[in-house]
Motif scaffolding. Structure first.
Motif: not given
Length: 338
Positions: A125-149
């Motif tokens: 799985v290779d999602l685009p942009g921020e949806d692929n950032l599972l290792a970001t310290p930004n909790e909001e972005m990380r949560t979004k990436a997790i949900e999209n996976h």
């Protein structure tokens, strides 16, 4: 976004005849012209799967239908399939570009693989942009990436694959990256456990290619369905200009050390290849040394062929890699004959 950086053409003329001849020598059931689908007289300690990225130029540039992956792989003598999500972007758009489209796609791919009696192994799985950032310290972005996976975990389950490969991109600071990676993997593995799916991490650039650090993450998560996908070639820690792909590598992790460190957690193995010499050997990677590490780890599952070179066609590169793996397996089985 390109999933892999391609090496420049370092091949030699006449290479195709060399490795295809080498492959023919492996198949000695008949004196007739051999094809990749013919049974070989020697059974290696592993099974062969095909990483779909080996066909990305066929699909993205030459019009090959990704829905025919199972049929194509079978014609080349493979029994296992490793899918790449981004190669189905157009197909998903045609189906409505939503979660239902992804599940519909998985259902149809499962029918195709069953039709050709192929075994689905991994969804990469290779999602685009921020949806692929599972290792970001930004909790909001990380949560979004997790949900999209999560929808891809569902699709992986529908396909009957044992594992879904994810990327751990985000922070470039070790402790931040480690903490964020553990957080994402803990949530995703809990979700995937209910679907009987493993979440596996490939060494795929930046800190995910620091094998010792990645092993620490897997150990800390400490879940049976959390593992690795050791890739022979993806050990670039940093590229010029901090580019993710498509730039010269300026810092690289030792590939043999890295694979050895990741093998205890491996749910699969990615046999990366770039170019071959006249003898059919890979020019960058010592396949004998690499497969010795794989064998010593007790791995007997599927090894995925992932050709990324440019000197020869994808089809020839796929067959050359497969032939090399078979040749190496024979030598490992009988070292005194080498």
């Amino acid at each position: 976004m390109k999933r892999r950086i391609f090496l420049k053409n370092t091949g030699q003329a006449g290479l195709a005849l060399s490795f295809l001849g080498m492959y023919a020598c492996k198949n000695n059931h008949s004196k007739k012209n051999n094809s990749p689908t013919e049974e070989v007289s020697f059974e290696p300690f592993f099974k062969f799967s095909l990483a779909q990225w080996s066909m990305h130029k066929m699909i993205l540039e030459q019009g090959e239908n990704p829905m025919n992956f199972a049929e194509k792989a079978k014609s080349w003598g493979f029994t296992g399939l490793e899918y790449v999500s981004q190669l189905y972007n157009k197909e998903i758009e045609k189906r409505g570009n939503d979660n239902n489209a992804i599940i519909s796609l998985a259902e149809d791919l499962k029918k195709k693989s069953d039709e050709h009696q192929m075994h689905n192994q991994i969804m990469m799985v290779d999602l685009p942009g921020e949806d692929n950032l599972l290792a970001t310290p930004n909790e909001e972005m990380r949560t979004k990436a997790i949900e999209n996976h999560k929808i891809w975990v569902d699709a992986t389950s529908v396909l009957g694959c044992h594992s879904m490969r994810i990327n751990l991109f985000g922070s470039m600071e070790k402790e931040e990256w480690k903490e964020a990676s553990i957080a994402s993997l803990t949530v995703l593995t809990a979700y995937a456990e209910e679907k009987r799916v493993n979440i596996i991490v490939e060494n795929h650039g930046y800190l995910s290619s620091n094998a010792a650090l990645l092993a620490e993450v897997i150990e800390t998560v400490n879940k049976s369905n959390c593992g690795t996908l050791p890739d022979f070639g993806n050990f670039c820690l940093r590229r010029e200009g901090d580019a993710l792909w498509d730039a010269p590598c300026i810092e690289e992790y030792d590939m043999y050390k890295g694979v050895k460190e990741l093998m205890p957690y491996a749910k699969g193995v990615s046999a990366k290849s770039y170019n071959f010499n006249k003898e059919g050997k890979e020019t960058k990677i010592d396949y004998y040394k690499m497969m010795q590490i794989v064998k010593d780890a007790g791995f007997t599952g599927y090894v995925g062929v992932e050709y990324e070179g440019e000197a020869i066609s994808e089809e020839k590169g796929i067959l050359a890699t497969k032939a090399l793996l078979l040749d190496v397996a024979k030598k490992l089985d009988n070292p005194s004959a080498t």
